[in-house]
Write a protein that holds these residues in place. Structure first.
Motif, mmCIF file in Angstrom:
data_model
loop_
_atom_site.group_PDB
_atom_site.id
_atom_site.type_symbol
_atom_site.label_atom_id
_atom_site.label_comp_id
_atom_site.label_asym_id
_atom_site.label_seq_id
_atom_site.Cartn_x
_atom_site.Cartn_y
_atom_site.Cartn_z
ATOM 1 N N ALA A 141 0.836 -1.210 0.000
ATOM 2 C CA ALA A 141 0.000 0.000 0.000
ATOM 3 C C ALA A 141 0.869 1.257 0.000
ATOM 4 O O ALA A 141 0.558 2.240 -0.674
ATOM 5 C CB ALA A 141 -0.925 -0.009 1.213
ATOM 6 N N LEU A 142 1.977 1.228 0.753
ATOM 7 C CA LEU A 142 2.877 2.387 0.789
ATOM 8 C C LEU A 142 3.567 2.575 -0.555
ATOM 9 O O LEU A 142 3.651 3.689 -1.056
ATOM 10 C CB LEU A 142 3.933 2.225 1.887
ATOM 11 C CG LEU A 142 3.651 2.966 3.197
ATOM 12 C CD1 LEU A 142 2.356 2.512 3.820
ATOM 13 C CD2 LEU A 142 4.794 2.773 4.176
ATOM 14 N N ARG A 143 4.034 1.480 -1.131
ATOM 15 C CA ARG A 143 4.764 1.589 -2.403
ATOM 16 C C ARG A 143 3.879 2.217 -3.476
ATOM 17 O O ARG A 143 4.329 3.053 -4.240
ATOM 18 C CB ARG A 143 5.269 0.223 -2.867
ATOM 19 C CG ARG A 143 6.062 0.312 -4.164
ATOM 20 C CD ARG A 143 6.832 -0.943 -4.460
ATOM 21 N NE ARG A 143 7.981 -1.116 -3.600
ATOM 22 C CZ ARG A 143 9.133 -0.458 -3.695
ATOM 23 N NH1 ARG A 143 9.290 0.472 -4.612
ATOM 24 N NH2 ARG A 143 10.116 -0.703 -2.870
ATOM 25 N N MET A 144 2.607 1.808 -3.529
ATOM 26 C CA MET A 144 1.735 2.373 -4.576
ATOM 27 C C MET A 144 0.881 3.522 -4.053
ATOM 28 O O MET A 144 0.011 4.022 -4.762
ATOM 29 C CB MET A 144 0.871 1.296 -5.191
ATOM 30 C CG MET A 144 -0.187 0.737 -4.276
ATOM 31 S SD MET A 144 -1.324 -0.352 -5.170
ATOM 32 C CE MET A 144 -2.174 0.841 -6.199
ATOM 33 N N ASN A 145 1.156 3.960 -2.815
ATOM 34 C CA ASN A 145 0.390 5.041 -2.196
ATOM 35 C C ASN A 145 -1.105 4.811 -2.384
ATOM 36 O O ASN A 145 -1.823 5.620 -2.979
ATOM 37 C CB ASN A 145 0.800 6.407 -2.755
ATOM 38 C CG ASN A 145 0.280 7.553 -1.891
ATOM 39 O OD1 ASN A 145 -0.077 7.362 -0.733
ATOM 40 N ND2 ASN A 145 0.221 8.744 -2.450
ATOM 41 N N ALA A 146 -1.582 3.687 -1.852
ATOM 42 C CA ALA A 146 -2.977 3.272 -2.014
ATOM 43 C C ALA A 146 -3.942 4.344 -1.531
ATOM 44 O O ALA A 146 -3.678 5.030 -0.543
ATOM 45 C CB ALA A 146 -3.205 1.975 -1.240
ATOM 46 N N GLY A 147 -5.045 4.458 -2.242
ATOM 47 C CA GLY A 147 -6.064 5.426 -1.870
ATOM 48 C C GLY A 147 -6.702 6.023 -3.100
ATOM 49 O O GLY A 147 -6.616 5.474 -4.199
ATOM 50 N N SER A 173 11.318 10.186 7.858
ATOM 51 C CA SER A 173 9.976 10.656 8.208
ATOM 52 C C SER A 173 9.124 10.620 6.941
ATOM 53 O O SER A 173 9.646 10.646 5.818
ATOM 54 C CB SER A 173 10.034 12.064 8.793
ATOM 55 O OG SER A 173 10.394 12.970 7.792
ATOM 56 N N GLY A 174 7.809 10.568 7.136
ATOM 57 C CA GLY A 174 6.892 10.455 6.000
ATOM 58 C C GLY A 174 7.031 11.582 5.004
ATOM 59 O O GLY A 174 6.865 11.383 3.799
ATOM 60 N N ASP A 175 7.386 12.794 5.493
ATOM 61 C CA ASP A 175 7.471 13.921 4.557
ATOM 62 C C ASP A 175 8.784 13.955 3.777
ATOM 63 O O ASP A 175 8.985 14.822 2.931
ATOM 64 C CB ASP A 175 7.191 15.269 5.262
ATOM 65 C CG ASP A 175 8.064 15.495 6.478
ATOM 66 O OD1 ASP A 175 9.119 14.822 6.573
ATOM 67 O OD2 ASP A 175 7.709 16.334 7.323
ATOM 68 N N GLU A 176 9.663 12.988 4.032
ATOM 69 C CA GLU A 176 10.881 12.871 3.208
ATOM 70 C C GLU A 176 10.636 11.981 1.978
ATOM 71 O O GLU A 176 11.513 11.819 1.138
ATOM 72 C CB GLU A 176 12.033 12.275 4.032
ATOM 73 C CG GLU A 176 12.585 13.212 5.084
ATOM 74 C CD GLU A 176 13.665 12.520 5.916
ATOM 75 O OE1 GLU A 176 14.764 12.304 5.372
ATOM 76 O OE2 GLU A 176 13.400 12.182 7.082
ATOM 77 N N TRP A 179 5.107 11.517 -2.289
ATOM 78 C CA TRP A 179 3.843 10.802 -2.467
ATOM 79 C C TRP A 179 3.051 11.488 -3.576
ATOM 80 O O TRP A 179 2.933 12.706 -3.598
ATOM 81 C CB TRP A 179 2.995 10.845 -1.188
ATOM 82 C CG TRP A 179 3.695 10.372 0.043
ATOM 83 C CD1 TRP A 179 4.216 11.150 1.041
ATOM 84 C CD2 TRP A 179 3.931 9.018 0.440
ATOM 85 N NE1 TRP A 179 4.773 10.356 2.023
ATOM 86 C CE2 TRP A 179 4.612 9.039 1.681
ATOM 87 C CE3 TRP A 179 3.632 7.773 -0.149
ATOM 88 C CZ2 TRP A 179 5.001 7.893 2.355
ATOM 89 C CZ3 TRP A 179 4.018 6.622 0.527
ATOM 90 C CH2 TRP A 179 4.695 6.686 1.761
ATOM 91 N N ASP A 180 2.509 10.704 -4.484
ATOM 92 C CA ASP A 180 1.644 11.274 -5.502
ATOM 93 C C ASP A 180 0.517 10.281 -5.749
ATOM 94 O O ASP A 180 0.516 9.185 -5.182
ATOM 95 C CB ASP A 180 2.444 11.539 -6.787
ATOM 96 C CG ASP A 180 1.844 12.694 -7.585
ATOM 97 O OD1 ASP A 180 0.663 13.024 -7.342
ATOM 98 O OD2 ASP A 180 2.549 13.242 -8.441
ATOM 99 N N TYR A 181 -0.416 10.653 -6.608
ATOM 100 C CA TYR A 181 -1.544 9.774 -6.879
ATOM 101 C C TYR A 181 -1.060 8.403 -7.369
ATOM 102 O O TYR A 181 -0.430 8.291 -8.409
ATOM 103 C CB TYR A 181 -2.464 10.428 -7.918
ATOM 104 C CG TYR A 181 -3.517 9.496 -8.463
ATOM 105 C CD1 TYR A 181 -4.529 9.006 -7.632
ATOM 106 C CD2 TYR A 181 -3.479 9.069 -9.779
ATOM 107 C CE1 TYR A 181 -5.485 8.130 -8.122
ATOM 108 C CE2 TYR A 181 -4.434 8.203 -10.286
ATOM 109 C CZ TYR A 181 -5.429 7.727 -9.452
ATOM 110 O OH TYR A 181 -6.366 6.850 -9.935
ATOM 111 N N ARG A 182 -1.290 7.380 -6.566
ATOM 112 C CA ARG A 182 -0.930 5.994 -6.870
ATOM 113 C C ARG A 182 0.555 5.757 -7.147
ATOM 114 O O ARG A 182 0.912 4.791 -7.818
ATOM 115 C CB ARG A 182 -1.749 5.473 -8.061
ATOM 116 C CG ARG A 182 -3.270 5.386 -7.791
ATOM 117 C CD ARG A 182 -3.614 4.229 -6.872
ATOM 118 N NE ARG A 182 -4.972 4.272 -6.364
ATOM 119 C CZ ARG A 182 -6.017 3.625 -6.896
ATOM 120 N NH1 ARG A 182 -5.862 2.896 -7.965
ATOM 121 N NH2 ARG A 182 -7.193 3.707 -6.316
#
Length: 308
Positions: A141-147, A173-176, A179-182
């Motif tokens: 889910a993290l790799r493909m930024n599920a959502g 940290s998460g902000d490093e 993340w983009d759509y999928r």
């Protein structure tokens, strides 16, 4: 495997001290939601970080291709299989605990995302409702930024720990992370090991309402009973991939046992006897037709493994 240790990899995998389970020539059809795929040379479930580190080091040093997979929910494996090592994360990567003070879940990458969603609901914690019914692991889910376009898991990541050849374990940290759509900015050879997900207390009825609405929408619009890889294509900017495929007249289109779903045109389902080649040919046919009709190049979201 015979006792003649022909390679360093085989020597590692037959070593009693290796903390993992090894399956030679394992059919990948058993490990993908598509129920399609030929044999991996070795399918290895690593039970600890130590075993994962050793396995990746040996593969890198000896030039054996390797890949980490979760539950195979967005994976299409070639009919010929994969000539290297398919790694999956076992025991130590399947823990999930809640840190009361920080208001975060500390989750191993091998944990099914759905179980974290349920645990959050049980504790009246909000922020993960959008992921209800998502079939993959937390790592996948993290790799493909599920959502969706509006809510995605990357927005909930406080920190993530990864393992890379040559760099070892790195915590960021998460902000490093980008993340983009999928999509996300993790390198292809970077293995997600664990993460921390931020949540906040909320009314349990509010949480349940969001989860039920999301599940109802899924059931109504997606072919959940047929084997598939979930959505095949990313939505292009300002467009819906499913709508483009449908408008191009491709709903219900078949090649062999693969079919563009009658329910949702961004799903290609295995009607029972589809081969990986059937699915790949149908994906390429859809891409060509949408490109020809609308001038839009659809980008696959599904991962391909073992194709030339």
């Amino acid at each position: 495997m015979s006792a003649r240790h022909t390679t360093e990899l085989e020597a590692l995998l037959v070593d009693d001290r290796f903390d993992g389970d090894v399956y030679p020539a394992e059919p990948m059809a058993r490990h993908t939601m598509y129920r399609i795929g030929g044999p991996a040379r070795f399918y290895v479930q690593t039970a600890s970080v130590g075993a994962l580190v050793r396995l990746v080091e040996v593969c890198e040093r000896t030039g054996v291709p390797w890949v980490v997979v979760g539950r195979g929910s967005n994976l299409l494996v070639a009919d010929e299989g994969f000539p290297g090592v398919v790694v999956t994360l076992g025991r130590d990567f399947r823990t999930c605990r809640f840190d009361e003070e920080a208001g975060r879940f500390c989750v191993g990458a091998g944990v099914p995302l759905s179980s974290v969603v349920q645990e959050a609901f049980r504790r009246s914690l909000a922020g993960l409702e959008f992921a209800v019914g998502t079939p993959g692991t937390v790592g996948g889910a993290l790799r493909m930024n599920a959502g969706s376009r509006d809510e995605w898991i990357g927005a909930r990541v406080a920190s993530v720990t990864t393992l890379s050849p040559g760099r070892g374990l790195v915590r960021r940290s998460g902000d490093e992370i980008g993340w983009d759509y999928r999509t996300s900015s993790f390198a292809p050879d970077e293995v997600i090991v664990e993460c921390e997900l931020s949540v906040e207390p909320a009314d349990p009825f509010f949480i349940r309402g969001k989860m039920e609405a999301s599940l109802a929408r899924r059931k109504k619009t997606q072919p959940l009973t047929d084997p598939s890889c979930g959505s095949v294509f990313r939505n292009p900017p300002g467009e819906s991939a499913g709508s483009l495929v449908e408008r191009a007249g491709l709903k219900g289109m078949r090649i062999g046992g693969a079919q563009v779903s009658e329910l949702h045109a961004n799903f290609i389902v295995n009607t029972g006897d589809a081969t990986a080649r059937d699915v790949k040919d149908l994906i390429e046919l859809v891409q060509a037709k949408v490109s020809e009709t609308y001038g839009i190049e659809l980008q696959p979201e599904v991962r391909f493994l073992g194709f030339a």
